[in-house]
Design a protein around this motif. Structure first.
Motif, PDB file in Angstrom:
ATOM      1  N   UNK A  35      17.578  -1.619  12.288  1.00  0.00           N
ATOM      2  CA  UNK A  35      17.962  -0.361  12.940  1.00  0.00           C
ATOM      3  C   UNK A  35      19.478  -0.309  13.107  1.00  0.00           C
ATOM      4  N   UNK A  36      20.059  -1.424  13.536  1.00  0.00           N
ATOM      5  CA  UNK A  36      21.518  -1.487  13.692  1.00  0.00           C
ATOM      6  C   UNK A  36      22.205  -1.181  12.365  1.00  0.00           C
ATOM      7  N   UNK A  37      21.673  -1.746  11.285  1.00  0.00           N
ATOM      8  CA  UNK A  37      22.254  -1.494   9.962  1.00  0.00           C
ATOM      9  C   UNK A  37      22.170  -0.004   9.616  1.00  0.00           C
ATOM     10  N   UNK A  38      21.072   0.651  10.002  1.00  0.00           N
ATOM     11  CA  UNK A  38      20.927   2.078   9.735  1.00  0.00           C
ATOM     12  C   UNK A  38      21.908   2.914  10.554  1.00  0.00           C
ATOM     13  N   UNK A  39      22.371   2.361  11.678  1.00  0.00           N
ATOM     14  CA  UNK A  39      23.305   3.073  12.558  1.00  0.00           C
ATOM     15  C   UNK A  39      24.762   2.842  12.191  1.00  0.00           C
ATOM     16  N   UNK A  40      25.018   1.985  11.210  1.00  0.00           N
ATOM     17  CA  UNK A  40      26.364   1.472  10.957  1.00  0.00           C
ATOM     18  C   UNK A  40      27.376   2.574  10.636  1.00  0.00           C
ATOM     19  N   UNK A  41      26.919   3.671  10.050  1.00  0.00           N
ATOM     20  CA  UNK A  41      27.847   4.746   9.679  1.00  0.00           C
ATOM     21  C   UNK A  41      27.737   5.962  10.595  1.00  0.00           C
TER      22      UNK A  41
END
Length: 226
Positions: free
Chosen positions: A156-162
């Motif tokens: 989820x964090x990776x999906x929020x990165x941008x």
């Protein structure tokens, strides 16, 4: 995240989705709004994943007027597909972390691919998104050192990165126990309070009772809203 004057993030009018000329979903008419938690509920094979793929233009066998973040998806140009996807955070069932890299290194790969170069800014952004999912203390751990629930939170964090406007999650609670699933849904619920539209495909009826949201039922080639 882009600020849109129109709070309608997804709009579909008279839409249909096909696969090899077979109708998967027909007569779709709906609007999905900023700050909503939306569940796509239905049995395996009902078209939930294909619907999600259509939103981020991984599946293009569609008809009708489909708009995501003001991008019209019919005949969308490649450069606009890339621009659209920069504003979407996609979490797939089989999109795992690289086992040979730490959590930070996994996040850094995404930022570098997006053109980030300043190492301090990269570290800061990684810590920011990990804070949002309560995982900043795992930043230098390897995936093998994470539980299944922690692994999902890092994804989820990776999906929020941008800093996306929409989160698209395909069965994010698969292979998790009930308590871990609740923790994941708690993260998504908090994200909607920050203005994100969160769209989750699931077949877990128990979670729908724990975290109320808008439910779209997928059955008999239709999307039915309750």
């Amino acid at each position: 995240m882009i600020n849109y004057s129109n709070n309608v993030y997804v709009e579909i009018n008279n839409g249909s989705i096909f696969f090899d000329n077979d109708t998967i979903i027909s007569n779709i008419n709906l609007k999905l709004y900023k700050g909503e938690l939306v569940y796509l509920y239905g049995k395996t094979g009902s078209g939930k994943s294909t619907f999600l793929k259509s939103l981020y233009v991984a599946h293009q066998e569609t008809t009708g007027d489909i708009s995501v973040l003001n991008f019209k998806l019919s005949n969308i140009k490649e450069k606009n597909i890339a621009l659209l996807r920069k504003n979407l955070g996609v979490i797939l069932q089989d999109l795992n972390l690289l086992s040979t890299k730490t959590v930070f290194e996994n996040l850094k790969l995404v930022l570098v691919a997006l053109g980030w170069k300043n190492q301090k800014q990269i570290r800061f952004q990684a810590e920011e998104v990990l804070n949002k999912v309560g995982m900043v203390h795992k930043i230098d751990h390897y995936p093998s050192q994470l539980s299944s629930g922690e692994h999902k939170k890092i994804c989820i964090a990776r999906a929020l990165i941008n800093n996306p406007s929409i989160i698209i999650a395909d069965e994010p609670n698969s292979n998790l126990d009930f308590e871990s699933s609740k923790a994941i849904l708690n993260v998504f619920s908090e994200l909607t309070k920050q203005g994100l539209l969160v769209i989750i495909a699931t077949h877990d009826a128990l979670l729908l009772k724990e975290y109320t949201g808008r439910i779209l039922f997928f059955e008999n080639d239709k999307i039915i809203e309750n």
